[in-house]
Motif scaffolding. Structure first.
Motif, PDB file in Angstrom:
ATOM      1  N   TYR A 110       0.853  -1.192   0.000  1.00 51.26           N
ATOM      2  CA  TYR A 110       0.000   0.000   0.000  1.00 51.26           C
ATOM      3  C   TYR A 110       0.880   1.230   0.000  1.00 51.26           C
ATOM      4  O   TYR A 110       2.042   1.193   0.438  1.00 51.26           O
ATOM      5  CB  TYR A 110      -0.958   0.030   1.205  1.00 51.26           C
ATOM      6  N   LEU A 263       4.998  -1.396  18.458  1.00 54.80           N
ATOM      7  CA  LEU A 263       3.658  -1.927  18.203  1.00 54.80           C
ATOM      8  C   LEU A 263       3.600  -3.332  18.785  1.00 54.80           C
ATOM      9  O   LEU A 263       4.586  -4.067  18.736  1.00 54.80           O
ATOM     10  CB  LEU A 263       3.376  -1.963  16.687  1.00 54.80           C
ATOM     11  N   GLY A 286      10.646   0.247   9.126  1.00 54.56           N
ATOM     12  CA  GLY A 286      10.584  -0.743  10.193  1.00 54.56           C
ATOM     13  C   GLY A 286       9.547  -1.798   9.858  1.00 54.56           C
ATOM     14  O   GLY A 286       8.651  -1.573   9.040  1.00 54.56           O
TER      15      GLY A 286
HETATM   16  P1  HAM Z   1       6.382   2.121  12.223  1.00 53.88           P
HETATM   17  O1  HAM Z   1       7.761   1.812  12.689  1.00 53.88           O
HETATM   18  O2  HAM Z   1       5.453   2.726  13.175  1.00 53.88           O
HETATM   19  O3  HAM Z   1       5.787   0.745  11.662  1.00 53.88           O
HETATM   20  O4  HAM Z   1       6.479   3.054  10.950  1.00 53.88           O
HETATM   21  C1  HAM Z   1       7.215   2.656   9.832  1.00 53.88           C
HETATM   22  C2  HAM Z   1       7.958   3.813   9.228  1.00 53.88           C
HETATM   23  O5  HAM Z   1       7.085   4.903   8.964  1.00 53.88           O
HETATM   24  C3  HAM Z   1       9.048   4.423  10.099  1.00 53.88           C
HETATM   25  O6  HAM Z   1      10.243   3.679  10.025  1.00 53.88           O
HETATM   26  C4  HAM Z   1       9.212   5.792   9.466  1.00 53.88           C
HETATM   27  O7  HAM Z   1       9.993   5.701   8.287  1.00 53.88           O
HETATM   28  C5  HAM Z   1       7.791   6.125   9.083  1.00 53.88           C
HETATM   29  N1  HAM Z   1       7.156   6.975  10.104  1.00 53.88           N
HETATM   30  C6  HAM Z   1       6.581   6.586  11.257  1.00 53.88           C
HETATM   31  N2  HAM Z   1       6.079   7.645  11.922  1.00 53.88           N
HETATM   32  C7  HAM Z   1       6.349   8.729  11.186  1.00 53.88           C
HETATM   33  C8  HAM Z   1       6.086  10.147  11.326  1.00 53.88           C
HETATM   34  N3  HAM Z   1       5.403  10.626  12.364  1.00 53.88           N
HETATM   35  N4  HAM Z   1       6.523  10.976  10.360  1.00 53.88           N
HETATM   36  C9  HAM Z   1       7.180  10.496   9.282  1.00 53.88           C
HETATM   37  N5  HAM Z   1       7.449   9.194   9.096  1.00 53.88           N
HETATM   38  C10 HAM Z   1       7.035   8.314  10.022  1.00 53.88           C
HETATM   39  C11 HAM Z   1       4.546   0.606  11.146  1.00 53.88           C
HETATM   40  O8  HAM Z   1       3.819   1.524  10.867  1.00 53.88           O
HETATM   41  C12 HAM Z   1       4.179  -0.840  10.831  1.00 53.88           C
HETATM   42  N6  HAM Z   1       2.802  -0.860  10.319  1.00 53.88           N
HETATM   43  C13 HAM Z   1       5.148  -1.445   9.845  1.00 53.88           C
HETATM   44  C14 HAM Z   1       4.814  -2.856   9.494  1.00 53.88           C
HETATM   45  C15 HAM Z   1       4.167  -3.286   8.381  1.00 53.88           C
HETATM   46  N7  HAM Z   1       5.069  -3.918  10.218  1.00 53.88           N
HETATM   47  C16 HAM Z   1       4.608  -4.998   9.603  1.00 53.88           C
HETATM   48  N8  HAM Z   1       4.042  -4.625   8.482  1.00 53.88           N
END
Ligand code: HAM
Length: 423
Positions: A110, A263, A286
């Motif tokens: 996505y 998470l 991540g």
């Molecule tokens: P997450 O580590 O919360 O993982 O976010 C993944 C990536 O999104 C981070 O490494 C960063 O590059 C970007 N990111 C997170 N927060 C921000 C922010 N506030 N501003 C800009 N960039 C940001 C997840 O979201 C999980 N759903 C990943 C995943 C997918 N695990 C398994 N499947």
């Protein structure tokens, strides 16, 4: 009233957006070559999708979700939120559409905006964009390796190699509780030295103390028992196989016991790509394995692994390396009419060229020659085409190559063909 975008949210346009679009297209092509097809979920989800999925005691869910007034319709109002991440929403969609039913591996990606009410800073926004990839129905360590190999391929393709791939195992339902207790017992005597946030984390998510940014917490964490020593045999074997897969295809990595992720859904593999190109925010991407997530929605356990890659952070890394794509978005021709008759002819010509896919720009308001040439220059056109009463009488138009200043006369009778030859 100040007319500005909401704090932590940005407008995207012009050269910056052209660079984004270029990166997006290349990204989609790489994802396709690894067999990932796109899925788009709505921007709003029921709050429970994330409280159940991500965990209601995680920072993301507890503190950072944007709540939207519910979907009333006269009935009991539902609590809706702007999605703070993609995985829980993806799992909701998988279950709704029975995408896992075949039991065979399925790959989805996505590209969506996410919303988190965090304190904005460089690389940290309240609305940001993520490319996410999720691979379901595959319990093997090779699947975890594939995700990491894919991400490595992505950054390499963009010319970025200033990062470290940090992987860890956060255990499973069997061995994690055992480690949790060991960790708590080890940290308990030093609880007063931890930062206020980690003191709060101590009871509900002690593992997060391991990736706290505070120096004191890091020092204390370094003395804590290592999860690697508490992993069960299955988790150990899984991790060892993942490492050997990565070695086999020469993907460098570091085993970092402090990668625990914020998470709740991870089991076994957790990873981050960290880089010092980003300033205070070090995570480029991540992800990890989340086999038990489907159970949170009342389904049987479904193997799954994936990643979330921050688009803003990728663009920052490209900028830091001077690799931001420069996209040419200029008209091929700038049509410059002098007089009413020329105006009519060139208007029709510009429409005809555009209909054939050639950008022929034109100033509709009548202007003098000097002004027109200035506009052609400002528009960055490759050619300017001049037509006035004089030229019409002679049956010609003048084509000027803007870079060299070279001029040639083109016959009006075959003007369009001549321009198409130069498109
Ligand atoms: P997450 O580590 O919360 O993982 O976010 C993944 C990536 O999104 C981070 O490494 C960063 O590059 C970007 N990111 C997170 N927060 C921000 C922010 N506030 N501003 C800009 N960039 C940001 C997840 O979201 C999980 N759903 C990943 C995943 C997918 N695990 C398994 N499947």
């Amino acid at each position: 009233m100040e007319w500005r975008a909401v704090r932590g949210m940005h407008d995207l346009f012009g050269e910056e957006l052209l660079a984004w679009q270029n990166v997006e297209t290349r990204m989609r092509a790489i994802l396709a070559s690894f067999g990932y097809t796109e899925i788009r979920t709505p921007v709003l989800e029921k709050r429970e999708v994330f409280t159940h999925g991500v965990g209601d005691e995680t920072d993301i869910v507890e503190k950072q979700m944007y709540q939207v007034s519910g979907d009333g319709d006269g009935e009991k109002s539902e609590k809706l939120v702007l999605r703070p991440e993609g995985t829980a929403a993806f799992m909701r969609a998988v279950i709704e559409h029975r995408l896992h039913q075949s039991g065979k591996p399925q790959r989805y990606y996505y590209y969506l905006s996410m919303f988190r009410h965090e304190r904005p800073q460089k690389g940290r926004l309240r609305q940001f964009h993520q490319f996410g990839g999720e691979l379901i129905n595959d319990p093997t360590p090779e699947a975890d390796a594939e995700i990491i190999i894919l991400l490595h391929a992505i950054y390499q393709a963009f010319g970025i190699n200033d990062y470290e791939i940090r992987i860890n195992s956060v255990g499973c339902v069997k061995c994690r509780p055992v480690y949790r207790e060991k960790l708590k017992a080890a940290l308990a005597p030093r609880i007063a030295e931890l930062c206020p946030q980690c003191q709060k984390r101590f009871e509900r998510s002690p593992l997060r103390i391991l990736d706290c940014k505070s120096e004191t917490c890091q020092k204390i964490a370094a003395t804590a028992p290592k999860f690697a020593d508490s992993l069960c045999e299955e988790c150990k074997t899984h991790q060892a196989k993942l490492c050997s897969c990565l070695k086999e295809v020469s993907v460098p990595f570091i085993e970092d016991p402090n990668i625990v992720r914020g998470l709740d859904y991870y089991v076994r593999t957790a990873f981050e790509f960290t880089s010092n190109l980003l300033g205070a925010q070090s995570a480029l991407v991540g992800g990890g394995r989340y086999d038990g997530l489907s159970e949170k929605y009342g389904e049987k356990s479904m193997p799954a692994v994936g990643f979330g890659l921050g688009m803003e952070r990728l663009m920052l890394a490209l900028e830091a390396k001077g690799l931001t794509p420069k996209i040419d978005f200029h008209p091929r021709f700038f049509l410059a009419p002098l007089g009413e008759e020329a105006q009519k002819k060139l208007f029709a010509l510009s429409v005809s060229l555009k209909r054939q896919g050639v950008w022929a720009d034109m100033m509709y308001e009548p202007k003098g020659l000097k002004n027109l040439m200035k506009s052609a220059d400002r528009a960055g056109a490759h050619y300017a085409l001049l037509l006035g009463d004089e030229e019409i009488k002679k049956g010609i138009a003048i084509l000027k190559a803007m870079k060299t200043g070279q001029q040639e006369e083109l016959k009006l009778a075959t003007l369009e063909e001549e321009l198409l030859r130069r498109k």
